[in-house]
Design an enzyme around this catalytic site. Structure first.
Site, PDB file in Angstrom:
ATOM      1  N   GLY A  12      -8.190   7.085   3.065  1.00 21.41           N
ATOM      2  CA  GLY A  12      -7.240   6.149   2.475  1.00 21.41           C
ATOM      3  C   GLY A  12      -6.607   5.377   3.605  1.00 21.41           C
ATOM      4  O   GLY A  12      -6.361   5.947   4.672  1.00 21.41           O
TER       5      GLY A  12
ATOM      6  N   SER B 236       3.885   1.475   2.571  1.00 21.25           N
ATOM      7  CA  SER B 236       5.214   1.009   2.179  1.00 21.25           C
ATOM      8  C   SER B 236       5.932   1.982   1.254  1.00 21.25           C
ATOM      9  O   SER B 236       7.119   2.213   1.385  1.00 21.25           O
ATOM     10  CB  SER B 236       5.117  -0.347   1.485  1.00 21.25           C
ATOM     11  OG  SER B 236       4.599  -1.307   2.354  1.00 21.25           O
TER      12      SER B 236
ATOM     13  N   THR C 164       0.783  -1.208   0.000  1.00 20.72           N
ATOM     14  CA  THR C 164       0.000   0.000   0.000  1.00 20.72           C
ATOM     15  C   THR C 164       0.821   1.266   0.000  1.00 20.72           C
ATOM     16  O   THR C 164       1.761   1.417   0.759  1.00 20.72           O
ATOM     17  CB  THR C 164      -0.973   0.072   1.187  1.00 20.72           C
ATOM     18  OG1 THR C 164      -1.764  -1.090   1.205  1.00 20.72           O
ATOM     19  CG2 THR C 164      -1.886   1.264   1.077  1.00 20.72           C
TER      20      THR C 164
ATOM     21  N   LYS D  20      -8.245   0.916  -1.793  1.00 17.95           N
ATOM     22  CA  LYS D  20      -7.836   1.355  -0.458  1.00 17.95           C
ATOM     23  C   LYS D  20      -8.146   2.821  -0.201  1.00 17.95           C
ATOM     24  O   LYS D  20      -7.732   3.381   0.805  1.00 17.95           O
ATOM     25  CB  LYS D  20      -6.349   1.095  -0.282  1.00 17.95           C
ATOM     26  CG  LYS D  20      -5.977  -0.360  -0.505  1.00 17.95           C
ATOM     27  CD  LYS D  20      -4.492  -0.530  -0.567  1.00 17.95           C
ATOM     28  CE  LYS D  20      -4.129  -1.829  -1.206  1.00 17.95           C
ATOM     29  NZ  LYS D  20      -2.706  -1.897  -1.514  1.00 17.95           N
TER      30      LYS D  20
END
Length: 186
Positions: free
Chosen positions: A59, A138, A13, A45
């Protein structure tokens, strides 16, 4: 047993939010990874909720089930305090930090109602970005750096968010180019 032992190799993500020109845009990739394997490439997401008729874009990064639990709690908080995103976010962060069940949730949220732009963490933080750009996940630092670098260009908020996501996808192996974008006017 630590979180890393229970969920080995979970990564994924990138979510970025940009406020510019009277608009706030939240963009997120669609990749879900388990270790070195892409499990799904088209996850959504970034979501729009409308508790009490007041639109909010959210989000999330982290565990999907945990994020949905937090989104439901945020929606409940917003129904109790219509149009008061900061208050609802602080109430959620307090619950998240102190509740025996919630404190184990592994996720982060970016939320906006078009006026306010906030990051909510499980550590009890409710953060407002200094430079009208924020990112989590990430590839969040890659997207944040790209969006900050592009901010003073002629690009609008959506173009900046999309380009930042594309740059993050080129660098972070846990981020893909399947982007969901939601926006609100400020």
């Amino acid at each position: 047993m630590s979180k890393d032992e229970r969920f080995p190799g979970w990564h994924g993500t990138t979510i970025v939010a940009v406020r510019k020109g009277g608009k706030v845009v939240v963009a997120g990739d669609g990749q879900v990874s388990l270790g070195q394997t892409v499990i799904k490439g088209g996850a959504r997401k970034v979501r729009r909720i409308e508790p009490g008729g007041h639109p909010v874009v959210c989000g999330f990064a982290g565990s999907t089930a945990d994020a949905f639990t937090l989104l439901e709690r945020l929606e409940t908080k917003l129904e109790a305090a219509p149009g008061q995103l900061a208050r609802a976010a602080v109430d959620l962060a307090k619950d998240w930090r102190t509740d025996k069940y919630l404190r184990n949730l592994e996720a982060m949220l970016i939320v906006t109602d078009g006026r306010e732009l906030l990051v909510i963490t499980g550590a009890g933080d409710v953060l407002e970005p200094e430079h009208d750009v924020t990112a989590i996940g990430s590839g969040g630092n890659y997207a944040l750096a790209a969006a900050r670098a592009l901010y003073d260009s002629d690009l609008d908020a959506e173009a900046i968010a999309r380009r930042a996501m594309a740059i993050a996808a080129e660098i972070c192996v846990y981020t893909n180019g399947n982007v969901t974008v939601e926006s609100l006017d400020g």
